[in-house]
Write an enzyme that holds these catalytic residues in place. Sequence first.
Site, PDB file in Angstrom:
ATOM      1  N   GLU A 198       0.819  -1.222   0.000  1.00 48.05           N
ATOM      2  CA  GLU A 198       0.000   0.000   0.000  1.00 48.05           C
ATOM      3  C   GLU A 198       0.846   1.261   0.000  1.00 48.05           C
ATOM      4  OE1 GLU A 198      -3.985  -1.844   2.178  1.00 48.05           O
ATOM      5  OE2 GLU A 198      -2.628  -0.582   3.316  1.00 48.05           O
ATOM      6  N   HIS A 242     -10.288  -0.016   0.576  1.00 51.49           N
ATOM      7  CA  HIS A 242     -10.618  -0.792   1.772  1.00 51.49           C
ATOM      8  C   HIS A 242     -12.107  -1.146   1.829  1.00 51.49           C
ATOM      9  CE1 HIS A 242      -6.643   0.657   3.041  1.00 51.49           C
ATOM     10  NE2 HIS A 242      -6.637  -0.369   3.854  1.00 51.49           N
TER      11      HIS A 242
END
Length: 245
Positions: free
Chosen positions: A142, A175
């Site tokens: 990420e 997410h």
Amino acid sequence: MKKQYWFVIITYIAMQLSSLVGVPLLAHSGFINASNKEVAFSIASGYWAVISFSIALFFVLYFMKEDMKYSYDRHQASIGTSIFWAIGGFLLALFAQGIAANIEVHLFGVEMGSENTRRIVEMVKLTPALILVTSIVGPILEEIIFRKIIFGTLYKKYNFLLSALVSSLLFAVVHLEFEHLLLYATMGFVFAFLYVKTKRILVPIVAHVLMNTFVVAIQTLFAEEIEKMMREAEQMQFVIWRLFS
């Protein structure tokens, strides 16, 4: 944007989509012994995450090897300063997350707690190896994608606020907890700040690793206590509502 950056982004997307095929195949492979289909799919999801994230990390590091080889910046923070900001960034992320969570609950009426985190914790209990993904592999991927590539590319053309906003919102969206966009975006801003402050992508990576490890550890080790506290908080809110309604 550099060609290898596109390869990294495509790898990340392919990794995320691979679960649509990989998890059902693994669940029905006979490799997993479970009491029912739901548990089997949870265990398969955990194992597939370990497999797919690990493969993705290998390819991402391969694509980024030339970029990292020539990424030295004479304005980079020293090792001591970097360690300070990595640890301080972790604490700053916790503080920022607390503020964002309170805003979500009290201003927007969002329910306390993260369903995504709860689901991951349950999967970790079934597949302990998954903690390597949530605590180490995930944060590395990420930070490379959302901070080094997306934020870094935007920051060369635009100011910090716009670059951090776009990269942090994308970070929040992946997410898939849209009610917690503010929470994830706030963390994205903190990690982008750490990257700019130190000129070292390793600093937000370490802060992110510490953050995820802390959250998963707390949710796993003190799950019953946290659930009890949340129930008591909900009861208190109900009492206050009855008093003033």
